[in-house]
Design an enzyme around this catalytic site. Structure first.
Site, PDB file in Angstrom:
ATOM      1  CE  LYS A  42      49.031  43.598  40.834  1.00 52.79           C
ATOM      2  NZ  LYS A  42      48.246  44.780  40.491  1.00 52.79           N
ATOM      3  CB  THR A  43      52.444  42.400  43.380  1.00 52.92           C
ATOM      4  OG1 THR A  43      51.735  42.528  43.533  1.00 52.92           O
ATOM      5  CG2 THR A  43      53.807  42.533  43.380  1.00 52.92           C
ATOM      6  CG  ASP A 226      50.989  46.372  38.294  1.00 58.36           C
ATOM      7  OD1 ASP A 226      50.687  44.913  37.804  1.00 58.36           O
ATOM      8  OD2 ASP A 226      51.847  46.171  39.392  1.00 58.36           O
ATOM      9  CD  GLU A 227      46.540  47.880  39.047  1.00 60.91           C
ATOM     10  OE1 GLU A 227      46.176  47.378  38.513  1.00 60.91           O
ATOM     11  OE2 GLU A 227      47.272  47.262  40.720  1.00 60.91           O
ATOM     12  CD  GLN A 257      41.206  44.061  40.900  1.00 61.33           C
ATOM     13  OE1 GLN A 257      41.664  45.943  41.989  1.00 61.33           O
ATOM     14  NE2 GLN A 257      42.022  43.150  40.049  1.00 61.33           N
ATOM     15  NE  ARG A 646      39.937  45.749  46.633  1.00 59.57           N
ATOM     16  CZ  ARG A 646      40.993  45.159  45.948  1.00 59.57           C
ATOM     17  NH1 ARG A 646      42.504  45.057  46.273  1.00 59.57           N
ATOM     18  NH2 ARG A 646      40.801  43.966  44.646  1.00 59.57           N
TER      19      ARG A 646
END
Length: 784
Positions: A42-43, A226-227, A257, A646
DNA sequence: ATACCGCTCTTTTTT
DNA sequence: AGAGCGGTAT
């Protein structure tokens, strides 16, 4: 537009992207929604898109705004961008929501009706400010709990509501609104803003000032978020205010998430965005580069139990990998012991400790784990304690510094007026506050109104503050702080304190932090006034103002210059802002290879080779407070989803039959989440013998001897307590035993009382709650 | 002004 | 159990 660098062949940027990532990065300039699964890059997509847009000349660096939630994410983005682009990135509008709001309000402080060097209240400050308001209004703190009032105010602001907009339905809500109003007046008078205010005021300014709005809307051709699933109502409205007809908003998020609904995040913003911005195509990033198959299968299976989803499935080409290991222990203590041994083994097999994470649902669970690790001498690091700028001694020093900038900051005044003690007691302060209230002035300004000894002491304090201000004029930030720490008496106070050494060291650390801040942010002596890009309306703004060639002090400075004068705030004021906005890391034994302990929330965005998720028990995870409503349960499940994803290589899940919580032993049954995982991906590793074997009695006693003990014999001073036993239809039952009930399913006996026909048991049925059952009636079958 | 005792609360948390 | 806070005693 003049960009002085040769556009590199865009292909080099795009080389290693998969087809979906490539599609996302190179989307045409239209509103876009990217559903980016955990570990899907994503980043990378976000930063590459920015770089690509700039390199292909579609936008100048000044025309881009990128928003994140955390400073960490913002920094990461800047770092990566810096590596991709041959331009100074620091001047770009990339930062957290609050950081960008701060920048905006610094530039437009006059329009925003704020003092130029307004300061920011952190949550602690806000709480004490609210407490003061409640006291001043003579209200009962029982009825208006400061924490809840604070929550109410922040919540209102996040809905975009000012005091007058708050729905008043009864006495209680009328008073709440009045407190909100008084709090707002107080903040305005003192020249401070809280976090939510940064957002709301920016939003209102954009909403109400057409010239300003048009300027920024024209300027930002690309806004990237973002997010996105974590945005609240206000943040969404804020984004809409910045997005003009020509702006393309690129929203990246993962509804699975979303774990911050409890503090106002609206997952619904994703579908609202899709609809309101007429997103034509949603791109899903489902290829996961982080975890092996069994881990992903578990995550997918778990999250499929949620109903309201946009729909997304992670996949990998890495193969199934190791099974997910599940462990059942008899007590939290035994769980910690097992976990520690397992972690040591992993370490011996070559996993660095820093690649081992132990996750838990609530902070209270860390204690057992910590003491086990501590006793075994294994290095570990706990995330999420007090952070640097939140420590008492640091807050004290900052309060003095804030008084230099603004003596009318009553919050800071009250914090240190009698610290170290200078004979100013509660009575004196009460008089002072009364006088201040009566005249509508600050405490600092009202000192003359108090007579007698207290008044003299107050006057002396004011003189001290004034003297510190005079004596630090023209000094460097470092020198200012050193002077204030000495002159305030803080240094002496902690020198004489027996526990004061660490605090003194922290104060030294504050000086270092200031030094680093000055160097990093370019607050050297020759910070220059700069060309104004922030100006709205009257001045014609060229789109490419911030590019290569700007004075370095500008490009590197977080603080925006004043829109009219171009003046930059003082290094001290800037540092204070920095301290409020970035609470700093929770100090760590840096550099040491240590096992990582944190809550699941804190783990979001991180990844580790090996992950332990502990305390998978009904009531804990999912947490009992979330079970009342369906949304709560779904959020818990998303939390579990975050936890699972994670892990890169190896995942452990553990639950315990008993656990000490709040000084009481609780008997828990295993989490429903364990049952929602695919059997094929799991491997139970609990030694059979241990289930109710020799270890049990020991743990049981250990738990009870220190607990408050419901068992009747505990009060008699008996040290070794056997489980209480009762008989039901010829079947022996004992506390701690698992039983099956035809209606409520599996449960654990917590208490046994009475005997014969009177015998009854309290049983924890997990999702069905705690029940008292008469043994003569209830049909219970023991399970093991 | 300060020291100490007892009461309450205890999910998650960034800015 | 343990932290933090407020009230009371010194």
């Amino acid at each position: 537009m003049s960009l002085d660098f040769a556009p590199a062949a865009p292909t080099s940027l795009l080389n290693n992207l998969n087809p979906e990532q490539l599609a996302a990065v190179t989307l045409p300039s239209r509103p876009a929604l990217i559903l980016a699964g955990a570990g899907s890059g994503k980043t990378r997509v976000l930063t590459t898109r920015i770089a690509w847009l700039i390199q292909t000349g579609q936008v100048s660096p000044a025309g881009v705004m990128a928003v994140t939630f955390t400073n960490k994410a913002a920094k990461e983005m800047l770092t990566r961008l810096g590596a991709m682009l041959p331009i100074p990135v620091r001047g770009m509008w990339i930062g957290t929501f609050h950081g960008l709001c701060n920048r905006f309000l610094r530039a437009h402080w006059k329009l925003a009706n704020l003092p130029q060097s307004f300061q920011i209240l952190d949550s602690q400050d806000q709480l004490s400010a609210v407490r003061r308001v409640i006291k001043a209004m003579n209200l009962d703190e029982e009825r208006f709990v400061p924490k809840q009032v604070t929550w109410f105010i922040a919540g209102s602001k996040e809905e975009g509501l000012r005091p007058r907009d708050v729905q008043v339905r009864d006495e209680q809500s009328r008073t709440l609104a009045a407190i909100y109003q008084a709090y707002e007046d107080q903040c305005q008078r003192e020249g401070v803003v809280d976090f939510a205010e940064l957002m709301l005021r920016t939003y209102e300014l954009m909403r109400d000032q057409p010239a300003l709005r048009e300027h920024y809307q024209r300027r930002f051709r690309h806004v990237l978020v973002d997010e996105f699933q974590d945005t609240n109502r206000l943040q969404y409205a804020w984004l809409k205010a910045f997005a003009g007809p020509e702006t393309s908003v690129f929203a990246v998020g993962d509804d699975d998430q979303s774990i911050y609904a409890f503090r106002g995040a609206q997952v619904g913003n994703m579908s609202d965005f899709e609809r309101e911005f007429h997103v034509e195509q949603v791109i899903k990033l489902e290829r996961n580069y982080r975890s092996f198959g069994n881990i992903l299968d578990s995550a997918n299976a778990l999250i499929s139990h949620n109903t309201r989803r946009l729909g997304k499935n992670l996949r990998t080409e890495a193969g199934p990998g190791e099974p997910v290991r599940v462990y059942e222990s008899t007590s939290d203590y035994a769980e910690a012991q097992w976990l520690l041994e397992e972690a040591q083994q992993l370490h011996r097999d070559g996993t660095p400790r820093s690649e081992i994470a132990i996750l838990y649902r609530s902070n209270a669970q860390s204690r057992v784990l910590e003491s086990a690790l501590f006793n075994a001498g294994i290095p570990y690091r706990v995330y999420g304690g007090l952070r640097f700028f939140e420590r008492a001694e640091i807050k004290h020093a900052l309060a003095y510094l804030r008084l230099l900038e603004n003596p009318n900051d009553d919050t800071s005044y009250l914090r240190v007026v009698n610290f170290p003690t200078r004979g100013i007691g509660a009575r004196t302060l009460e008089q002072l506050q009364d006088a201040a209230r009566a005249t509508g002035r600050s405490l600092y300004q009202s000192v003359g109104a108090v007579t007698g000894k207290g008044g003299a002491n107050l006057a002396a304090f004011n003189t001290l503050v004034d003297a510190m201000r005079d004596n630090t004029r023209g000094l460097t930030l470092r020198e200012i702080i050193e002077h204030v720490v000495q002159a305030s008496g803080l240094a002496d106070f902690y020198r004489n304190e027996k526990e004061g050494r660490e605090r003194l060291e922290n104060l030294d650390e504050l000086v270092n932090a200031a030094e680093a801040f000055v160097t990093q942010e370019g607050f050297g002596k020759d910070a220059v006034a700069l060309p104004v890009d922030e100006h709205a309306g009257a001045v014609v703004v060229s789109p490419g103002t911030i590019a290569e060639g700007d004075p370095p002090a500008v490009a590197r400075t977080e603080q925006a210059p004043d829109a009219e004068t171009g003046e930059i705030m003082s290094p001290l004021a800037a540092f204070l802002t920095h301290a409020a906005l970035e609470a700093g890391d929770n100090q760590a034994q840096a550099g040491q290879d240590a096992i990582q302990l944190m809550t699941v929330h804190a783990a979001k965005g991180l990844e580790f080779d090996c992950v332990f998720i502990t305390g998978l028990e009904e009531g804990l995870f999912p947490h009992e407070n979330s079970l009342s409503d369906y949304d709560g349960l779904e959020e818990e499940r998303r939390l579990m989803y975050v936890a699972i994803t994670r892990a890169r290589r190896r995942l452990y899940l553990s639950h315990s039959q008993t656990r000490m919580l709040h000084g009481q032993t609780r008997y828990n049954i295993k989490s429903r989440f364990l049952e929602e995982l695919p059997e094929a991906a799991l491997k139970w590793i609990t030694p059979k013998a241990q289930a109710f074997g020799s270890g049990y009695a020991r743990d049981y006693r250990a738990a009870w001897s220190s607990g408050s003990g419901r068992g009747s014999a505990a009060g008699a001073g008996e040290k070794t307590l056997a489980p209480k036993v009762a008989t039901s239809e010829g079947v022996a039952l004992r506390t701690g035993q698992s039983v099956f009930h035809t209606k409520f399913g599996e449960g654990v006996i917590v208490t046994l009382e009475g005997s014969g026909a009177d015998a009854r048991a309290q049983i924890n049925f997990g999702r069905h709650g705690m029940k008292w059952l008469a043994l003569s009636v209830a049909k219970l079958t023991p399970v093991d």
